[in-house]
Structure formats: C-alpha cells, structure tokens
Design a protein around this motif. Structure first.
Motif, mmCIF file in Angstrom:
data_model
loop_
_atom_site.group_PDB
_atom_site.id
_atom_site.type_symbol
_atom_site.label_atom_id
_atom_site.label_comp_id
_atom_site.label_asym_id
_atom_site.label_seq_id
_atom_site.Cartn_x
_atom_site.Cartn_y
_atom_site.Cartn_z
ATOM 1 N N ALA A 41 0.828 -1.209 0.000
ATOM 2 C CA ALA A 41 0.000 0.000 0.000
ATOM 3 C C ALA A 41 0.862 1.257 0.000
ATOM 4 O O ALA A 41 0.521 2.250 -0.664
ATOM 5 C CB ALA A 41 -0.932 -0.007 1.206
ATOM 6 N N ALA A 42 1.977 1.245 0.725
ATOM 7 C CA ALA A 42 2.859 2.411 0.749
ATOM 8 C C ALA A 42 3.407 2.707 -0.642
ATOM 9 O O ALA A 42 3.512 3.870 -1.052
ATOM 10 C CB ALA A 42 3.998 2.178 1.736
ATOM 11 N N VAL A 43 3.746 1.660 -1.388
ATOM 12 C CA VAL A 43 4.223 1.856 -2.756
ATOM 13 C C VAL A 43 3.096 2.389 -3.639
ATOM 14 O O VAL A 43 3.287 3.342 -4.409
ATOM 15 C CB VAL A 43 4.790 0.540 -3.330
ATOM 16 C CG1 VAL A 43 5.119 0.691 -4.810
ATOM 17 C CG2 VAL A 43 6.028 0.117 -2.543
ATOM 18 N N ALA A 44 1.922 1.786 -3.534
ATOM 19 C CA ALA A 44 0.794 2.218 -4.363
ATOM 20 C C ALA A 44 0.455 3.682 -4.115
ATOM 21 O O ALA A 44 0.207 4.449 -5.056
ATOM 22 C CB ALA A 44 -0.421 1.334 -4.094
ATOM 23 N N ARG A 45 0.450 4.081 -2.841
ATOM 24 C CA ARG A 45 0.118 5.470 -2.537
ATOM 25 C C ARG A 45 1.205 6.428 -3.035
ATOM 26 O O ARG A 45 0.911 7.543 -3.482
ATOM 27 C CB ARG A 45 -0.091 5.644 -1.033
ATOM 28 C CG ARG A 45 -1.338 4.929 -0.501
ATOM 29 C CD ARG A 45 -1.706 5.445 0.898
ATOM 30 N NE ARG A 45 -0.593 5.341 1.815
ATOM 31 C CZ ARG A 45 -0.331 4.293 2.588
ATOM 32 N NH1 ARG A 45 -1.134 3.231 2.534
ATOM 33 N NH2 ARG A 45 0.700 4.281 3.419
#
Length: 339
Positions: A41-45
């Motif tokens: 999720a951190a990468v996606a955001r």
C-alpha cells in the motif's frame, strides 16, 4: 515482423498496475500478510501521487485493500495466487498508435516447489482485457522482472532466467533472443550470467535482471555494486560492471556504466545474504520510487538518482518487507505506457 516495441520505463505512463497480497506460501502467517499489505500500500500510494494506479485484488479482499490504499486507487477483483505484478502481469508494447499486451508463460519462477500459479498465469490476460488492449501470446516462459529495455532496441537478460532449466530447457539462446525481439521490438540482447546471490534463496526468482542492472537512459546503464568483499555479490557485481562496460547497445554505442553502491547491511536476521538493491526502483510520471532500507546508503542512492533524473522527484519507500518476500518495488509494479 511485429511493429510493436516495448517503450522505456521513463516514457509517459497511462497508469501503473499492481496486485494485492493474499494468503499464500510467501506470507507464512497473518502478521507477515498484514506487513506485506502495508508495504504494498505504501508503494501504491507513493505512485498514485504521480499517476493512476489499478490494484488487482482477490475476491473478498477489496474492503481491506481500500482501507489501506485510500479512495483514489482503482480496484479490480480477480483470483490471485501471489502479488508480483511485474512478473504475472503483461508486458505492454506499442506500435506508435495503440497498445498490445505480451502474455508470457508464467510458471512460478521456474516451477518452484513452493509456488502456485493457477490464477497468476491468467492475470496478464485479465489485465489486458481490463485495459482494453489485444493480447500477444508468447510460448516463452518469462517474467517482466527478467528483462529491461532502453526503448531503442536493447534488452538486458540473464542466463539463469530465460535459459534456466525450470523455464525453457529446450530453447537455445538464439531461439530465446528471436522470441524476445519479436515481442519487444528489440534487436540486441545483452546477457548477464546470473543474478544476485540472495535471489537464489527460497523465494528468489533465480536471477532477475531488474535487481542487478537497469537502463537510466539510452546508452547509460545502472549496475548494482556490492562494496563489501565479504558478500558474494562483491565479485558478482564487479563482473557485471566489467561485462557491461565491454558491451555496446543496439545503436552501437559503448555503454556508460553507473555503479550504484549497495546498502551496508549484508545479512538478514537468519544470517542469510540479502540482495537489497537500489537498482530495483520504479520510474513513474515525474518521479523515481526508490527502495529504502533504513540504511546509511539510502540518502547516497537518493542523491545519485536525483542527479540522474533531475526532472523527477525521488521518493524513498521502505522496501525491506517486500525484499523479505522475494522482490522489490520494481517487482510489484507494472507500467502501462501512454499512447
């Protein structure tokens, strides 16, 4: 002869595709799965700040994914085995006016004992269908992390991936090159003999090139440089740099080789060699999403990438959880080029 070619990663994107971690042998318990989902999720955001992101989620996982990803990431439900979109997704190519999606054969990184691929082997076609682009089927067992292109005819490959016994045991080097060139529009392959040492562990890919070397622009290639002679990648990375310096690209240019120092950490908590690498970055519209390791070399790498990409923002995202599962930021992302 196909008129399609794979654009370089630094060209404009329509969007980025990812896959959401679901229970599987890579994540051995609920705590590991939760940590993986937070890392993905951190990468996606981070990517979503710069371009649209679509995440494929397994049926029933959308609500939990939405809570971590936020409201502005698109979700598509499909059955999944694992979460490495670079490898299970399609390789997008263009003829200059339209896109197509290369669907390589996916068999769990060489039919490894722990891997499952019943659903992941179909994800490339699902993504292509969702994107509304035709599929170019390939008989070659291959993954997106096993290649890197400069957009001007050159592709990087590794002997232990495309020629590995678990993937294409009956293929010759010439046959592999012919199929790669036909699907990607490339004309010259530069082969590295193997990948980083840690990539041959339990969850390794057996030598993906996108953790070893990557083009920064035509004629310039980044290569992993392990500075500590105690690590087996010290000798390997010197070999890669020498090989690449002796090579020319598809346009006949000698390659400029930029060595990127590895993080200082050498082993994980179990004492196994790590393959932490800044090479496994992702270029999205206006940014470099760069692996971070809470390491003194993180800022050194960030400064190097700022010099290489002065028109892009360098965004550091902690990638240790992703590497523990067998890959990095580049491995969990897949670009859809803009046409």
């Amino acid at each position: 002869m196909s008129t399609y070619r794979m654009p370089a990663e630094w060209t404009p994107h329509e969007r980025t595709w990812m896959a959401w971690p679901s229970p599987n042998p890579t994540f051995t318990d609920e705590a590991e799965l939760a940590a993986a989902r937070a890392a993905w999720a951190a990468v996606a955001r981070a990517v979503r700040r710069f371009e649209p992101v679509t995440v494929v989620v397994a049926p029933g996982d959308a609500e939990g994914a939405r809570a971590l990803l936020g409201p502005d990431v698109d979700l598509v439900e499909r059955e999944l085995d694992d979460a490495w979109m670079r490898d299970i997704g399609p390789t997008f190519v263009t003829d200059g006016t339209a896109l197509a999606a290369v669907d390589w054969v996916f068999n769990g990184w060489g039919a490894q004992d722990w891997a499952r691929w019943e659903h992941d082997s179909k994800i490339a076609r699902h993504v292509a269908d969702t994107a509304g682009v035709p599929v170019l089927a390939s008989p070659l067992v291959n993954e997106g992390g096993g290649l890197h292109v400069d957009g001007e005819g050159t592709v990087l490959l590794t002997d232990t991936v495309q020629l590995g016994s678990g993937r294409n045991p009956e293929w010759t080097r010439e046959q592999v090159e012919a199929e790669i060139h036909a699907k990607l529009g490339t004309t010259k392959a530069i082969w590295l003999p193997h990948g980083l040492a840690g990539d041959y562990g339990l969850y390794g890919t057996q030598g993906h090139v996108d953790i070893v070397a990557a083009f920064a622009r035509p004629g310039t290639v980044l290569v992993h440089s392990q500075q500590d002679p105690r690590h087996p990648d010290h000798a390997r990375s010197r070999q890669y740099a020498e090989l690449l310096r002796a090579a020319t690209d598809a346009q006949g240019r000698p390659l400029e080789v930029v060595e990127v120092p590895a993080p200082t950490v050498l082993t994980d908590e179990e004492g196994d060699w790590v393959d932490y690498s800044y090479i496994n970055h992702y270029l999205c519209n206006g940014a470099v999403i760069l692996c971070a390791f809470d390491d003194p070399r993180d800022e050194t790498a960030a400064a190097l990438f700022r010099r290489l990409f002065p028109d892009r923002e360098v965004v550091l995202v902690d990638a240790r959880t992703i590497f523990a599962a067998g890959g990095g930021i580049h491995c969990i992302t897949q670009q859809q080029p803009a046409v």
